[in-house]
Design a protein around this motif. Sequence first.
Motif, PDB file in Angstrom:
ATOM      1  N   ALA A 161       0.854  -1.187   0.000  1.00  0.00           N
ATOM      2  CA  ALA A 161       0.000   0.000   0.000  1.00  0.00           C
ATOM      3  C   ALA A 161       0.887   1.233   0.000  1.00  0.00           C
ATOM      4  N   GLN A 162       0.581   2.200  -0.854  1.00  0.00           N
ATOM      5  CA  GLN A 162       1.371   3.426  -0.923  1.00  0.00           C
ATOM      6  C   GLN A 162       0.479   4.580  -1.364  1.00  0.00           C
ATOM      7  N   LEU A 163       0.983   5.795  -1.175  1.00  0.00           N
ATOM      8  CA  LEU A 163       0.267   6.982  -1.620  1.00  0.00           C
ATOM      9  C   LEU A 163       0.757   7.367  -3.014  1.00  0.00           C
ATOM     10  N   VAL A 164      -0.167   7.617  -3.907  1.00  0.00           N
ATOM     11  CA  VAL A 164       0.180   8.062  -5.264  1.00  0.00           C
ATOM     12  C   VAL A 164      -0.514   9.390  -5.538  1.00  0.00           C
ATOM     13  N   ARG A 165       0.061  10.154  -6.456  1.00  0.00           N
ATOM     14  CA  ARG A 165      -0.470  11.482  -6.771  1.00  0.00           C
ATOM     15  C   ARG A 165      -1.829  11.364  -7.444  1.00  0.00           C
ATOM     16  N   TYR A 166      -2.700  12.309  -7.103  1.00  0.00           N
ATOM     17  CA  TYR A 166      -4.028  12.342  -7.705  1.00  0.00           C
ATOM     18  C   TYR A 166      -4.418  13.800  -7.921  1.00  0.00           C
ATOM     19  N   TYR A 167      -4.956  14.087  -9.108  1.00  0.00           N
ATOM     20  CA  TYR A 167      -5.355  15.441  -9.462  1.00  0.00           C
ATOM     21  C   TYR A 167      -6.876  15.497  -9.563  1.00  0.00           C
ATOM     22  N   PRO A 168      -7.536  15.938  -8.478  1.00  0.00           N
ATOM     23  CA  PRO A 168      -9.010  15.885  -8.446  1.00  0.00           C
ATOM     24  C   PRO A 168      -9.685  16.768  -9.488  1.00  0.00           C
ATOM     25  N   GLU A 169      -8.994  17.809  -9.964  1.00  0.00           N
ATOM     26  CA  GLU A 169      -9.607  18.699 -10.950  1.00  0.00           C
ATOM     27  C   GLU A 169      -9.297  18.283 -12.384  1.00  0.00           C
ATOM     28  N   GLY A 170      -8.622  17.149 -12.538  1.00  0.00           N
ATOM     29  CA  GLY A 170      -8.372  16.608 -13.866  1.00  0.00           C
ATOM     30  C   GLY A 170      -7.633  17.570 -14.778  1.00  0.00           C
ATOM     31  N   ALA A 171      -8.238  17.864 -15.932  1.00  0.00           N
ATOM     32  CA  ALA A 171      -7.560  18.630 -16.985  1.00  0.00           C
ATOM     33  C   ALA A 171      -7.458  20.120 -16.706  1.00  0.00           C
ATOM     34  N   HIS A 172      -8.130  20.629 -15.667  1.00  0.00           N
ATOM     35  CA  HIS A 172      -8.160  22.078 -15.444  1.00  0.00           C
ATOM     36  C   HIS A 172      -6.763  22.684 -15.275  1.00  0.00           C
ATOM     37  N   PHE A 173      -5.875  21.990 -14.564  1.00  0.00           N
ATOM     38  CA  PHE A 173      -4.562  22.563 -14.263  1.00  0.00           C
ATOM     39  C   PHE A 173      -3.422  21.730 -14.838  1.00  0.00           C
ATOM     40  N   ALA A 174      -3.700  20.966 -15.883  1.00  0.00           N
ATOM     41  CA  ALA A 174      -2.679  20.073 -16.443  1.00  0.00           C
ATOM     42  C   ALA A 174      -1.464  20.835 -16.943  1.00  0.00           C
ATOM     43  N   HIS A 175      -1.651  22.039 -17.500  1.00  0.00           N
ATOM     44  CA  HIS A 175      -0.539  22.781 -18.087  1.00  0.00           C
ATOM     45  C   HIS A 175       0.143  23.722 -17.100  1.00  0.00           C
ATOM     46  N   SER A 176      -0.450  23.947 -15.948  1.00  0.00           N
ATOM     47  CA  SER A 176       0.177  24.813 -14.952  1.00  0.00           C
ATOM     48  C   SER A 176       0.770  23.987 -13.818  1.00  0.00           C
ATOM     49  N   VAL A 177      -0.028  23.145 -13.186  1.00  0.00           N
ATOM     50  CA  VAL A 177       0.472  22.287 -12.109  1.00  0.00           C
ATOM     51  C   VAL A 177       1.361  21.188 -12.683  1.00  0.00           C
ATOM     52  N   GLY A 178       1.021  20.676 -13.864  1.00  0.00           N
ATOM     53  CA  GLY A 178       1.792  19.588 -14.455  1.00  0.00           C
ATOM     54  C   GLY A 178       1.417  18.250 -13.854  1.00  0.00           C
ATOM     55  N   TYR A 179       2.359  17.327 -13.821  1.00  0.00           N
ATOM     56  CA  TYR A 179       2.081  16.001 -13.267  1.00  0.00           C
ATOM     57  C   TYR A 179       3.385  15.327 -12.861  1.00  0.00           C
ATOM     58  N   VAL A 180       3.257  14.272 -12.046  1.00  0.00           N
ATOM     59  CA  VAL A 180       4.403  13.433 -11.697  1.00  0.00           C
ATOM     60  C   VAL A 180       4.321  12.151 -12.508  1.00  0.00           C
ATOM     61  N   GLY A 181       5.447  11.477 -12.647  1.00  0.00           N
ATOM     62  CA  GLY A 181       5.502  10.205 -13.354  1.00  0.00           C
ATOM     63  C   GLY A 181       6.623   9.356 -12.796  1.00  0.00           C
ATOM     64  N   ARG A 182       6.724   8.127 -13.284  1.00  0.00           N
ATOM     65  CA  ARG A 182       7.763   7.222 -12.814  1.00  0.00           C
ATOM     66  C   ARG A 182       9.144   7.746 -13.185  1.00  0.00           C
ATOM     67  N   ILE A 183      10.084   7.567 -12.271  1.00  0.00           N
ATOM     68  CA  ILE A 183      11.467   7.969 -12.523  1.00  0.00           C
ATOM     69  C   ILE A 183      12.047   7.080 -13.616  1.00  0.00           C
ATOM     70  N   ASN A 184      12.555   7.697 -14.677  1.00  0.00           N
ATOM     71  CA  ASN A 184      13.158   6.917 -15.752  1.00  0.00           C
ATOM     72  C   ASN A 184      14.664   6.786 -15.539  1.00  0.00           C
ATOM     73  N   GLU A 185      15.315   6.036 -16.412  1.00  0.00           N
ATOM     74  CA  GLU A 185      16.737   5.751 -16.241  1.00  0.00           C
ATOM     75  C   GLU A 185      17.591   7.007 -16.351  1.00  0.00           C
ATOM     76  N   ARG A 186      17.220   7.921 -17.236  1.00  0.00           N
ATOM     77  CA  ARG A 186      17.992   9.156 -17.385  1.00  0.00           C
ATOM     78  C   ARG A 186      17.915   9.998 -16.114  1.00  0.00           C
TER      79      ARG A 186
END
Length: 630
Positions: A161-186
């Motif tokens: 069990a873990q906490l993951v990011r969630y954006y309750p307002e969906g697309a409203h702030f996608a371009h300002s708040v942005g988003y998190v994702g899995r850490i890649n190799e780079r």
Amino acid sequence: MPQPIPLKDHEKDARLVRRRVIFGLAVVLLLLGVLASRMYYLQVIQYEHHSTLSENNRVHVQPIPPTRGLIFDRNGKIIADNRPSFSLTVTRERAGDWRSVLDVVVDVLGLTEEDRALFEKRVLQGRRPFEPVPILFELSEDQIARIAVNQFRLPGVEVAAQLVRYYPEGAHFAHSVGYVGRINERELAKLDPVDYAGTHHIGKTGIEKFYEDVLHGEVGYEEVETNARGRVLRVLKRTDPVPGKDLTLTLDLKLQQAAEAALAGRRGAIVALQPDTGEVLAMVSQPSFDPNLFVTGISFKDYGALRDSLDQPLYNRVLRGLYPPGSTIKPMMAVAGLDAGVVTPTSKVFDPGFFQLPNVKHKYRNWNRGGDGWVDLVTAIMRSNDTYFYDLAHKLGIDRMHDYMTQFGLGQRVSLDMNEETDGLMPSRDWKRSRYRQPWYPGETVILGIGQGYMQATPLQLAQATSLIATRGKWIRPRLAKSIAGEPPVDDNPPPDIQLRDPRYWDLAQEGMEMVLYGARGTAKRVGDTATAYRIAGKSGTAQVVAIKQGERYDSEALAERHRDHALFVGFAPADDPQIVVAVMVENGESGSGVAAPVLKQVMDAWLLDENGQLKTEFSPTLSAEVATP
């Protein structure tokens, strides 16, 4: 003759047996000696070394990832949350033949070979020893039950069990708040392995990326005792993680929604600023997308649909969209001309419908082909008279024009905390010589005077340039963060304010912008007629997408929809006490005053007016003074 029968030599046999016994005993004693010496070496001489190894096999240090800081809008509405989720993890060191274990996982859960390949890629990512690696997120109850029933076949596999990011307002702030994702190799190669131990996500875009250090927090640790199979028996010591700091943004959810509604599904961008603080009140880039898709890993199909869409929902038009600013820069050009002394408030230019350079036949057309006759500076802004500004640009020259326009933020990044912003382009002689290996031509200066040619700007840069008109040259960088753990961000290197020879030049530019909406011949008079609770100072603009040949007229019907002009409008209100600056760009909207101006007014209404359509108390100087009077 019979042979004699030899007699058995018992003495000889006895000596042979004794020698063998002695030899065997010697070998046994020798082996016992070797064993004893080895035991002595291991248990006495190498005692500290092997006791340490034994302890390391029994005791493991496990990282505890910190809880990511929350993000709120200016009114305390949460726009980036953390929610519990169950994920499937694999500890490679405890799984043994982990590839076979992955095969079992795929079989048990009924997954595809693509999933299997993705799992292996995630397991092979470089991580700390004995650190569980999540391979599947957001498990359903059915999946959890299947893993539990087949646990005996899945060594090293656990449901966590873990906490993951969630954006309750969906697309409203996608371009300002942005988003998190899995850490890649780079990213993994650049990150501190200690700071990000146990952490599998990182800010990828927007505020999530810019304030990653603030939101991430500090990792904790616990020492655990395990058995031979790696199962945790007890916790010996624990150091709690430090949660990331919460972030309050300047954005207003209701205004953001109102701005999106004003665009009515059209492609475009809106940015609204508070001029005296630089706070970004709304930041809209349409179309948008749901950032929740990226948190735990977007599917190839969904990402392909977003990436290949002609409407480019992943493209941040506010920060990365480069458009010719068109006539929206004419108030800035007017200020530059006045300060440079090439025009005066009473200077007039005769407009026959076009402008010509000395000894040149080419005609630079005014949008009003019939011409406006004699026009002064304020009238030129009100009418958006191209001829006046062709003449002004020619008198000013490219060198002075470049110097003044860069003071207004054109051709450079203007924001405090938006690292995705592009520079835009304010051309110069040196730029053209470096880019095209050609000299600068007078005709190129002329068309720059109406915001065409090489010049390109983002909607945010146009909003900032307009804000400088509203604040009479006071430079405050636009920002998205209102406070970090209760403390406002600080601009360590603010640009210098614009200092004019005569401050009254600002008044003339503002007067011209008011006349755009309230003058008898203002280009946006229809919008001004509906703005009765407050006065707007604004400027329309039209940005060409495709060039029109000399002598030809713009024919909307003959052009494909995506080849039609962009519509722009910038403005601030109330005109006598600016509380909001808005820049609107509607792609292929064609008319700045007819399409973009009504959008701007809707945004301003949402911010300035109450439920009864009256100016809010905090924005009315008279009412505010009455409230303050005891």
